[in-house]
Design a protein around this motif. Structure first.
Motif, PDB file in Angstrom:
ATOM      1  N   MET A   1      -0.395  11.010 -10.083  1.00  0.00           N
ATOM      2  CA  MET A   1      -0.522  10.020  -9.056  1.00  0.00           C
ATOM      3  C   MET A   1       0.458   8.898  -9.362  1.00  0.00           C
ATOM      4  N   GLU A   2       1.100   8.424  -8.334  1.00  0.00           N
ATOM      5  CA  GLU A   2       2.109   7.386  -8.493  1.00  0.00           C
ATOM      6  C   GLU A   2       1.540   6.027  -8.075  1.00  0.00           C
ATOM      7  N   ASN A   3       1.774   5.006  -8.900  1.00  0.00           N
ATOM      8  CA  ASN A   3       1.323   3.646  -8.617  1.00  0.00           C
ATOM      9  C   ASN A   3       2.548   2.806  -8.298  1.00  0.00           C
ATOM     10  N   LYS A   4       2.617   2.326  -7.064  1.00  0.00           N
ATOM     11  CA  LYS A   4       3.719   1.457  -6.675  1.00  0.00           C
ATOM     12  C   LYS A   4       3.133   0.195  -6.063  1.00  0.00           C
ATOM     13  N   ASP A   5       3.191  -0.885  -6.822  1.00  0.00           N
ATOM     14  CA  ASP A   5       2.657  -2.174  -6.384  1.00  0.00           C
ATOM     15  C   ASP A   5       1.173  -2.100  -6.020  1.00  0.00           C
ATOM     16  N   GLY A   6       0.403  -1.372  -6.817  1.00  0.00           N
ATOM     17  CA  GLY A   6      -1.042  -1.267  -6.587  1.00  0.00           C
ATOM     18  C   GLY A   6      -1.435  -0.261  -5.521  1.00  0.00           C
ATOM     19  N   ILE A   7      -0.463   0.465  -4.955  1.00  0.00           N
ATOM     20  CA  ILE A   7      -0.755   1.516  -3.973  1.00  0.00           C
ATOM     21  C   ILE A   7      -0.523   2.854  -4.654  1.00  0.00           C
ATOM     22  N   TYR A   8      -1.597   3.620  -4.766  1.00  0.00           N
ATOM     23  CA  TYR A   8      -1.540   4.914  -5.449  1.00  0.00           C
ATOM     24  C   TYR A   8      -1.309   6.016  -4.423  1.00  0.00           C
ATOM     25  N   THR A   9      -0.354   6.874  -4.704  1.00  0.00           N
ATOM     26  CA  THR A   9      -0.059   7.988  -3.803  1.00  0.00           C
ATOM     27  C   THR A   9       0.102   9.274  -4.593  1.00  0.00           C
ATOM     28  N   THR A  10      -0.176  10.357  -3.906  1.00  0.00           N
ATOM     29  CA  THR A  10       0.062  11.679  -4.476  1.00  0.00           C
ATOM     30  C   THR A  10       0.305  12.641  -3.323  1.00  0.00           C
TER      31      THR A  10
END
Length: 190
Positions: A1-10
């Motif tokens: 899972m990727e965390n970019k500025d507190g937004i987690y995406t996968t």
């Protein structure tokens, strides 16, 4: 899972179907799960996701050489409604000698090598799906006066799940005809 500025995406590849999911605030404690607040489709604490597309579960895993198989499937729309693939375009992913599709039927000639893989594609409503099917040797055909042993698998399901006193009876030209038929069976078949 990727965390970019507190937004987690996968990203997850999903086949067409209906899925449940939820979020966890603490991965070590499943009681912290909650439904997706942006998804109105819910079942309790789980969110529901419908992935539209072509479902080819009805296609066989294998076909025999020297056979014809009807190609069938279902289409699942974004509202979880399934419909038959009437009007789908069926094709072979790659042309194969001795293999063709005519009128929604896969036709495999007798000279196609056993264990050869065939990939069948269905196109419907802008979606494309495919399934790999393995060719098996053709069933041995009996010569006049000879008997070939074959296995028949019968799937029988009753809505009430009551199978008490149900049986299968064989008759006529079989290796071991059934004996002691119940009266009901005798009336049906004799």
């Amino acid at each position: 899972m990727e965390n970019k500025d507190g937004i987690y995406t996968t990203k997850v590849a999903l086949n067409p179907g209906t899925y449940e999911y939820s979020f966890l605030t603490d991965i070590t404690n499943t009681s912290t799960s909650f439904a997706d607040p942006l998804n109105p489709a819910k079942d309790g604490e789980k969110s529901i996701l419908h992935v539209p597309g072509i479902i080819l579960e009805q296609l066989p895993e294998a076909v025999e050489a020297n056979s014809k198989s009807i190609l069938e499937g279902e289409f699942l729309n974004e509202n979880a409604k399934t419909t038959s693939l009437n009007g789908a375009k069926w094709t072979l992913k790659e042309k194969r000698s001795g293999v063709k599709i005519i009128d929604n039927a896969l036709i495999v000639d007798e000279n196609v090598d056993p264990d050869e893989k065939i990939t069948v594609q269905a196109t419907y409503d802008g979606y494309i799906s495919q399934k790999e099917i393995t060719v098996q040797p053709a069933t041995e055909q009996a010569k006049p006066g000879e008997q070939v042993t074959q296995t028949i698998r019968i799937h029988y399901e009753r809505e009430d799940q009551n199978y008490d006193e149900w049986n299968i009876w064989v008759w006529d030209d079989v290796a071991a005809p059934s004996e002691g038929w119940p009266d009901e069976a005798k009336r049906c078949w004799h």
